[in-house]
Design a protein around this motif. Structure first.
Motif, PDB file in Angstrom:
ATOM      1  N   SER A  23       0.857  -1.186   0.000  1.00 16.24           N
ATOM      2  CA  SER A  23       0.000   0.000   0.000  1.00 16.24           C
ATOM      3  C   SER A  23       0.891   1.233   0.000  1.00 16.24           C
ATOM      4  O   SER A  23       2.111   1.128   0.062  1.00 16.24           O
ATOM      5  CB  SER A  23      -0.911   0.001   1.232  1.00 16.24           C
ATOM      6  OG  SER A  23      -0.141   0.040   2.409  1.00 16.24           O
ATOM      7  N   VAL A  24       0.266   2.399  -0.098  1.00 14.61           N
ATOM      8  CA  VAL A  24       1.001   3.662  -0.039  1.00 14.61           C
ATOM      9  C   VAL A  24       0.505   4.439   1.169  1.00 14.61           C
ATOM     10  O   VAL A  24      -0.707   4.618   1.346  1.00 14.61           O
ATOM     11  CB  VAL A  24       0.802   4.498  -1.326  1.00 14.61           C
ATOM     12  CG1 VAL A  24       1.424   5.870  -1.175  1.00 14.61           C
ATOM     13  CG2 VAL A  24       1.389   3.780  -2.526  1.00 14.61           C
ATOM     14  N   LEU A  59      -0.862   1.592  -6.901  1.00 13.00           N
ATOM     15  CA  LEU A  59       0.142   2.260  -6.066  1.00 13.00           C
ATOM     16  C   LEU A  59       0.514   3.614  -6.658  1.00 13.00           C
ATOM     17  O   LEU A  59       0.634   4.604  -5.929  1.00 13.00           O
ATOM     18  CB  LEU A  59       1.387   1.390  -5.924  1.00 13.00           C
ATOM     19  CG  LEU A  59       1.229   0.109  -5.108  1.00 13.00           C
ATOM     20  CD1 LEU A  59       2.495  -0.737  -5.195  1.00 13.00           C
ATOM     21  CD2 LEU A  59       0.887   0.410  -3.670  1.00 13.00           C
ATOM     22  N   VAL A  60       0.699   3.671  -7.966  1.00 10.93           N
ATOM     23  CA  VAL A  60       1.046   4.938  -8.618  1.00 10.93           C
ATOM     24  C   VAL A  60      -0.084   5.943  -8.440  1.00 10.93           C
ATOM     25  O   VAL A  60       0.149   7.104  -8.110  1.00 10.93           O
ATOM     26  CB  VAL A  60       1.370   4.723 -10.107  1.00 10.93           C
ATOM     27  CG1 VAL A  60       1.442   6.046 -10.852  1.00 10.93           C
ATOM     28  CG2 VAL A  60       2.674   3.950 -10.263  1.00 10.93           C
ATOM     29  N   GLY A  65      -1.814  10.865  -5.643  1.00 12.81           N
ATOM     30  CA  GLY A  65      -2.724  11.514  -4.710  1.00 12.81           C
ATOM     31  C   GLY A  65      -2.037  11.953  -3.430  1.00 12.81           C
ATOM     32  O   GLY A  65      -2.474  12.864  -2.754  1.00 12.81           O
ATOM     33  N   ALA A  66      -0.905  11.311  -3.108  1.00 11.79           N
ATOM     34  CA  ALA A  66      -0.180  11.637  -1.878  1.00 11.79           C
ATOM     35  C   ALA A  66       0.811  12.779  -2.059  1.00 11.79           C
ATOM     36  O   ALA A  66       1.510  13.138  -1.143  1.00 11.79           O
ATOM     37  CB  ALA A  66       0.562  10.400  -1.366  1.00 11.79           C
ATOM     38  N   GLY A  67       0.891  13.350  -3.264  1.00 15.64           N
ATOM     39  CA  GLY A  67       1.732  14.521  -3.404  1.00 15.64           C
ATOM     40  C   GLY A  67       2.663  14.562  -4.601  1.00 15.64           C
ATOM     41  O   GLY A  67       3.290  15.569  -4.848  1.00 15.64           O
ATOM     42  N   LEU A  68       2.756  13.497  -5.371  1.00 14.32           N
ATOM     43  CA  LEU A  68       3.639  13.514  -6.526  1.00 14.32           C
ATOM     44  C   LEU A  68       3.211  14.593  -7.513  1.00 14.32           C
ATOM     45  O   LEU A  68       4.021  15.202  -8.171  1.00 14.32           O
ATOM     46  CB  LEU A  68       3.657  12.149  -7.231  1.00 14.32           C
ATOM     47  CG  LEU A  68       4.608  12.014  -8.404  1.00 14.32           C
ATOM     48  CD1 LEU A  68       6.047  12.197  -7.957  1.00 14.32           C
ATOM     49  CD2 LEU A  68       4.435  10.678  -9.088  1.00 14.32           C
ATOM     50  N   ASN A  69       1.911  14.895  -7.563  1.00 15.22           N
ATOM     51  CA  ASN A  69       1.419  15.910  -8.494  1.00 15.22           C
ATOM     52  C   ASN A  69       1.864  17.315  -8.116  1.00 15.22           C
ATOM     53  O   ASN A  69       1.653  18.259  -8.842  1.00 15.22           O
ATOM     54  CB  ASN A  69      -0.104  15.848  -8.599  1.00 15.22           C
ATOM     55  CG  ASN A  69      -0.787  16.022  -7.260  1.00 15.22           C
ATOM     56  OD1 ASN A  69      -0.142  16.055  -6.224  1.00 15.22           O
ATOM     57  ND2 ASN A  69      -2.103  16.123  -7.282  1.00 15.22           N
TER      58      ASN A  69
END
Length: 72
Positions: A23-24, A59-60, A65-69
């Motif tokens: 999971s992430v 996962l990607v 959604g966790a901040g890569l954007n």
């Protein structure tokens, strides 16, 4: 692993069974054991199961959604 990780770094290897349970959380890949990683490298081999491919997509998506954007 080639190239070898830089001095002071190491890596773990897992199969599809573990990967499909990953999971992430907070931008890190977390395994069921609680071990977490900031990098997931796909090395060796040129095939993967459909279940592993679907999990990687999930996962990607969660990682984005966790901040890569927020990166350019």
């Amino acid at each position: 692993m080639r190239p070898a990780p830089p001095d002071g770094y190491d890596y773990d290897v897992c199969g599809d069974e573990i990967l499909t349970q990953a999971s992430v959380k907070a931008g890190r890949v977390v395994l069921p054991s609680g071990m977490s990683y900031s990098v997931l490298a796909l090395a060796g081999g040129d095939r993967m199961t459909l279940a592993a491919a679907r999990q990687l997509r999930a996962l990607v998506t969660k990682y984005i959604g966790a901040g890569l954007n927020q990166y350019p």
